[in-house]
Design a protein around this motif. Structure first.
Motif, short mmCIF file in Angstrom:
data_model
loop_
_atom_site.label_atom_id
_atom_site.label_comp_id
_atom_site.label_asym_id
_atom_site.label_seq_id
_atom_site.Cartn_x
_atom_site.Cartn_y
_atom_site.Cartn_z
N LYS A 35 -10.33 13.22 -41.82
CA LYS A 35 -11.35 11.83 -41.88
C LYS A 35 -12.69 11.98 -41.54
O LYS A 35 -12.95 11.20 -42.30
N ASN A 36 -13.21 12.84 -41.25
CA ASN A 36 -14.39 12.73 -40.90
C ASN A 36 -15.34 13.64 -42.66
O ASN A 36 -16.78 14.08 -42.07
N THR A 37 -14.46 14.49 -43.09
CA THR A 37 -15.02 14.50 -44.65
C THR A 37 -15.85 14.17 -45.54
O THR A 37 -15.11 12.82 -45.49
N GLU A 38 -16.64 14.08 -45.51
CA GLU A 38 -17.82 13.84 -46.33
C GLU A 38 -16.75 13.69 -48.31
O GLU A 38 -16.40 14.70 -48.83
N TRP A 53 -9.63 1.53 -46.68
CA TRP A 53 -9.94 2.41 -46.74
C TRP A 53 -9.35 3.30 -45.32
O TRP A 53 -9.19 4.55 -46.14
N LEU A 54 -9.46 3.51 -44.27
CA LEU A 54 -8.99 4.31 -42.94
C LEU A 54 -7.48 5.42 -43.43
O LEU A 54 -7.25 5.98 -43.04
N GLU A 55 -6.66 3.83 -43.80
CA GLU A 55 -5.48 3.96 -44.39
C GLU A 55 -4.95 4.97 -45.44
O GLU A 55 -4.58 5.91 -45.02
N SER A 89 -21.84 7.25 -44.46
CA SER A 89 -21.34 5.34 -44.32
C SER A 89 -19.52 5.81 -45.17
O SER A 89 -19.81 6.70 -46.57
N GLN A 90 -18.70 5.25 -44.66
CA GLN A 90 -17.29 5.36 -46.08
C GLN A 90 -17.76 4.70 -46.64
O GLN A 90 -17.26 4.57 -47.80
N MET A 92 -7.19 6.96 -53.31
CA MET A 92 -8.42 6.60 -52.39
C MET A 92 -8.93 4.51 -52.61
O MET A 92 -9.01 3.71 -52.60
N VAL A 93 -8.75 4.46 -54.19
CA VAL A 93 -9.14 2.89 -55.17
C VAL A 93 -7.89 2.43 -54.97
O VAL A 93 -8.12 1.34 -54.95
#
Length: 257
Positions: free
Chosen positions: A49-52, A34-36, A192-193, A87-88
């Motif tokens: 990266k911290n944007t919801e 996910w973080l990648e 929550s990511q 992202m998927v």
């Protein structure tokens, strides 16, 4: 044991609930994947990266998630759908990830949640494992510093009351044999990511269903790219739960999609 991150979607008289299931030993791998994706999202379109992340932002063009106005101006509908798909695709890289969607012809999310818990309970018994569910929702206020003690107490009590039907679904399971442990753990998607990930997958599953059942959602204009994104996860759909990882809760009986 499995962690399950769940979020609901749907509209009008049809609601869905999607859960991302990951075994405890696969949790780090899922977060890495996910973080990648988040890094690729930032490098390509400037979404920090911290944007919801909310699926409706990607599909309907709401919000200004990019770092600069120039990037926001370039982040149009086509780019947002591509970002959702990116992202998927990163989620699919986690081999241990499992996906389950439960749908119902109802306006009540709590009814679908009950069916969701029942399905997970039966699956966990079959697999001889246990499940903790993290569900999208606030456990209480983010900050009570501007509230009086009485106001803060009232807000907390309201948050607890809002979760009542979801707690009831868990507490109604037979204590001696239950596999879905604890009450649902309410997590604000802002922090929550994986709740955000469940939101993206759940929205894709919803559009996939709208394409198949336009009679349930006649006012909806489904996005074919969302259905395609959902189908990317076909290798991760929970086995034995519908040919497309979707279980329909019918009137008095359960049907598999």
């Amino acid at each position: 044991m499995y962690f399950c991150y769940a979020d609901d979607s749907g509209a009008d008289q049809g609601r869905t609930l999607t859960g991302l299931l990951v075994p405890e030993e696969g949790w780090n791998d899922l977060l890495h994947c996910w973080l990648e994706g988040r890094r690729a999202l930032e490098q390509t379109w400037g979404v920090a990266k911290n944007t919801e992340l909310h699926a409706t932002q990607f599909v309907k063009g709401r919000g200004r998630p990019c770092a600069t106005e120039e990037q926001n101006a370039a982040f149009g509908r086509r780019a947002r759908i591509a970002a959702h798909d990116l992202m998927v695709r990163h989620l699919t890289r986690c081999a241990s990830l499992r996906v389950l969607t439960v749908a119902g012809r109802t306006a009540q999310v709590a009814d679908v949640y009950q069916g969701f818990v029942d399905r997970l309970e039966a699956w966990a018994l079959q697999e001889d494992t246990r499940v903790l569910i993290m569900y999208d929702g606030q456990a209480g206020p983010d900050d009570t510093s501007a509230l009086t003690p009485a106001e803060a107490k009232a807000v907390w009590e309201q948050a607890v009351r809002n979760a009542t039907p979801y707690r009831a679904a868990h507490r109604g399971l037979p204590l001696a044999s239950r596999r879905v442990l604890e009450d649902p753990i309410m997590q604000d998607s802002k922090y929550s990511q994986f709740i955000q990930a469940a939101d993206l997958v759940g929205y894709a599953a919803f559009h996939h269903l709208v394409l198949q059942h336009p009679e349930i959602w006649p006012k909806m204009n489904p996005v074919h790219a969302m259905s395609k994104a959902y189908r990317r996860l076909s290798g991760h759909w929970l086995p034995g739960h519908g040919e497309q990882g979707i279980v329909w809760l019918g009137e008095g009986e359960e049907e598999e999609a």
